[in-house]
Motif scaffolding. Structure first.
Motif, PDB file in Angstrom:
ATOM      1  N   LYS A   1       0.840  -1.200   0.000  1.00 41.54           N
ATOM      2  CA  LYS A   1       0.000   0.000   0.000  1.00 41.54           C
ATOM      3  C   LYS A   1       0.877   1.253   0.000  1.00 41.54           C
ATOM      4  CE  LYS A   1      -3.738   2.521   0.686  1.00 41.54           C
ATOM      5  NZ  LYS A   1      -4.043   2.975   2.051  1.00 41.54           N
TER       6      LYS A   1
ATOM      7  N   LYS B   1       3.914   1.650  -1.035  1.00 35.81           N
ATOM      8  CA  LYS B   1       4.790   1.881  -2.177  1.00 35.81           C
ATOM      9  C   LYS B   1       4.062   1.958  -3.512  1.00 35.81           C
ATOM     10  CE  LYS B   1       8.017   1.698   0.827  1.00 35.81           C
ATOM     11  NZ  LYS B   1       9.399   1.346   1.075  1.00 35.81           N
ATOM     12  N   THR B   2       2.840   1.438  -3.569  1.00 38.54           N
ATOM     13  CA  THR B   2       2.127   1.486  -4.857  1.00 38.54           C
ATOM     14  C   THR B   2       0.776   2.176  -4.741  1.00 38.54           C
ATOM     15  OG1 THR B   2       0.908  -0.585  -4.528  1.00 38.54           O
ATOM     16  CG2 THR B   2       3.105  -0.755  -5.489  1.00 38.54           C
TER      17      THR B   2
ATOM     18  N   LEU C   1      -1.752   0.671  -3.858  1.00 42.36           N
ATOM     19  CA  LEU C   1      -2.776  -0.325  -4.180  1.00 42.36           C
ATOM     20  C   LEU C   1      -3.135  -1.193  -2.978  1.00 42.36           C
ATOM     21  CD1 LEU C   1      -1.421  -1.530  -7.640  1.00 42.36           C
ATOM     22  CD2 LEU C   1      -3.228   0.129  -7.199  1.00 42.36           C
TER      23      LEU C   1
ATOM     24  N   VAL D   1       0.709  -7.009 -10.114  1.00 39.44           N
ATOM     25  CA  VAL D   1      -0.155  -5.830 -10.224  1.00 39.44           C
ATOM     26  C   VAL D   1      -0.356  -5.451 -11.686  1.00 39.44           C
ATOM     27  CG1 VAL D   1       0.761  -4.981  -8.022  1.00 39.44           C
ATOM     28  CG2 VAL D   1       1.691  -4.088 -10.152  1.00 39.44           C
TER      29      VAL D   1
ATOM     30  N   SER E   1       0.131  -2.922 -14.039  1.00 43.87           N
ATOM     31  CA  SER E   1       1.041  -1.776 -13.943  1.00 43.87           C
ATOM     32  C   SER E   1       0.411  -0.473 -14.433  1.00 43.87           C
ATOM     33  CB  SER E   1       2.348  -2.053 -14.687  1.00 43.87           C
ATOM     34  OG  SER E   1       2.073  -2.257 -16.048  1.00 43.87           O
TER      35      SER E   1
ATOM     36  N   LYS F   1      -2.174   0.595 -13.321  1.00 42.30           N
ATOM     37  CA  LYS F   1      -2.808   1.193 -12.132  1.00 42.30           C
ATOM     38  C   LYS F   1      -1.791   1.776 -11.160  1.00 42.30           C
ATOM     39  CE  LYS F   1      -7.084  -1.436 -12.249  1.00 42.30           C
ATOM     40  NZ  LYS F   1      -7.615  -2.751 -11.911  1.00 42.30           N
ATOM     41  N   VAL F   2      -0.528   1.484 -11.399  1.00 49.08           N
ATOM     42  CA  VAL F   2       0.526   2.037 -10.552  1.00 49.08           C
ATOM     43  C   VAL F   2       1.282   3.063 -11.368  1.00 49.08           C
ATOM     44  CG1 VAL F   2       2.540   1.533  -9.140  1.00 49.08           C
ATOM     45  CG2 VAL F   2       0.859  -0.256  -9.568  1.00 49.08           C
ATOM     46  N   ASN F   3       1.440   4.210 -10.832  1.00 47.58           N
ATOM     47  CA  ASN F   3       2.295   5.183 -11.485  1.00 47.58           C
ATOM     48  C   ASN F   3       3.436   5.500 -10.533  1.00 47.58           C
ATOM     49  OD1 ASN F   3       3.551   7.363 -12.592  1.00 47.58           O
ATOM     50  ND2 ASN F   3       1.666   8.219 -13.436  1.00 47.58           N
ATOM     51  N   PRO F   4       4.583   4.897 -10.793  1.00 48.43           N
ATOM     52  CA  PRO F   4       5.689   5.029  -9.836  1.00 48.43           C
ATOM     53  C   PRO F   4       6.033   6.487  -9.552  1.00 48.43           C
ATOM     54  CG  PRO F   4       6.233   3.423 -11.512  1.00 48.43           C
ATOM     55  CD  PRO F   4       4.977   4.100 -11.958  1.00 48.43           C
TER      56      PRO F   4
ATOM     57  N   GLN G   1       3.719   7.777  -7.046  1.00 45.83           N
ATOM     58  CA  GLN G   1       3.741   7.053  -5.785  1.00 45.83           C
ATOM     59  C   GLN G   1       5.048   7.279  -5.064  1.00 45.83           C
ATOM     60  OE1 GLN G   1       1.187   5.734  -4.510  1.00 45.83           O
ATOM     61  NE2 GLN G   1      -0.186   5.921  -6.256  1.00 45.83           N
TER      62      GLN G   1
END
Lengths: 244, 244
Positions: free
Chosen positions: B66, B68-69, B71, B117, B119, B121-124, B127
């Motif tokens: 949670k 770090k991402t 999510l 995951v 990816s 949905k994750v925007n490094p 985040q």
DNA sequence: ATTATAATGCGTATTTATTACACAATGCAA
DNA sequence: TTGCATTGTGTAATAAATACGCATTATAAT
């Protein structure tokens, strides 16, 4: 006595195969009331111990195995770490810990291994006291979260056996096809046609027929086989097929 | 700040899929000399943290994910616990620990998870700072024993995918067959014939064709599919076939 | 516009593996 | 000496995996 790390332990699910049944080695746990002599706790647990200061966890597992079975260099696989805060919180387990190990941490994380042994090489009576074998489908009352550990170990073992020939670790060096088949049936929880099993095994180059004959409780003498890990490693394919 | 348990940590190998390549999310680690400004350490690490007092290890892994991402409720699987006494003993890791975390124990046991995951949905960038994706076959220099962790995570993921359809966790809800195929090729490290793959997938009742069309970077629009975990659970068979 | 092209949709043969079942031989027990 | 559980070795039917063919679509280049 070496210092232990009070919040980390290892537990070992030791599998054996006997009477055509998969068995687990368990240790009796008993606590009697100091005054009345009443049995407060009488159940079984897996073999386990805390890791020692300066000890690798894999070495801790090997040490436990050596201590409880006398065996070394046996098949050992780490399968899961149990770290729920409530895993030792049942009243009887709290009673046991407070009485026997008052210094142990409240939150113990346990790294679990399962191992496969040739049960003819372990004699529980001669080894660790109070240890004995139980069929995996007829377990006694167990302490801590050890019942969950055993059922998860069995699940991992079953998955492993579908993918890799680890079952031989449970048999004597020389074995018959019917022994091997009942081992597969016990672990995979499935019935296998004897003739199809024979065909399948004869394709496995790493299961090598011997000239000898054995009578494994049967009427007719059966051919003996050995497993060659070496041949397996050299002939294993890594392209598989999807199982779904 | 909650108290940490100084000798137990969790590390997460976060897998994503992008550019037809399996990717891992890593965090930059930098240490500069206080006086000269010289870069003493510049490498990457997995996402990890110590478990907190009173925290389940699975919850610690979810917390790290949670943090770090961003999510929640994503695919997470514990695969191995690393407990070698020397796992943090490389000079640069010792330097890092002594400088940044002088209170941390000498022997830290790390419980490792991998997660899958989508990816997209994750925007490094948005985040955790300093996080970015790397293809699994082009990893940068890594701290601690994290390279071993990643390669073991990949091995576990590969084994898992042969046995269970977990790959969908890495794709958007709607995907095309060619996306799915290149995902399988990337993880299983094998080439698959497109037409045979199509045949195989159309047998899987849990991969459901939609009426929509998508163009996934290709010329021709391709049919979109969704994965139904529910249908999978209901139709999965537990009798398999030996893979050797 | 027209054309080349890369990706897609949907096949069909061939080979290989799995499943179901047949039957004779062995050697101990009655 | 005979009955019978176990073992050794099949064969035929079915299902799955593999190799490959070819027309269709939509875009990018001409």
């Amino acid at each position: 006595m070496e210092a232990i790390i009070s919040n980390i332990s290892v537990d070992c699910v030791i599998f054996g195969f006997d009477n055509n049944t998969l068995q687990v080695l368990l240790t009796k746990r008993e606590l009697k009331d100091r005054e009345t002599g009443e049995l407060l706790i009488a159940d079984y647990t897996l073999q386990g111990h805390h890791i020692l200061v300066g000890e690798n966890i894999d070495d801790a597992a090997k040490r436990v195995l050596k201590d409880k079975t006398g065996l070394e260099n046996i098949y050992l696989e780490q399968f899961q770490t149990f770290g729920d805060i409530n895993r030792l919180r049942r009243p009887k387990d709290q009673l046991w810990l407070k009485t026997m190990y008052p210094m142990v941490s409240d939150h113990v994380v346990s790294v679990c291994y399962y191992s496969l042994v040739d049960s003819t090489k372990v004699n529980p009576d001669l080894q660790h006291p109070y240890s004995s074998w139980f069929p995996v489908d007829q377990l006694p009352e167990l302490g801590f979260d050890h019942e969950e550990m055993i059922s998860m170990a069995l699940e991992y073992l079953r998955n492993k056996l579908w993918r890799e020939p680890v079952g031989f670790e449970l048999l004597p060096d020389k074995f018959t096809l019917s022994q091997l088949q009942s081992l597969y049936e016990a672990i995979l929880n499935t019935e296998i046609d004897r003739r199809n099993f024979w065909k399948k095994v004869s394709q496995m180059k790493f299961v090598i027929p011997l000239d000898e004959k054995h009578k494994a409780g049967s009427r007719k003498k059966a051919q003996a086989f050995i497993f060659s890990k070496d041949v397996y490693e050299r002939t294993r394919k890594d392209k598989l097929t999807l199982s779904y």
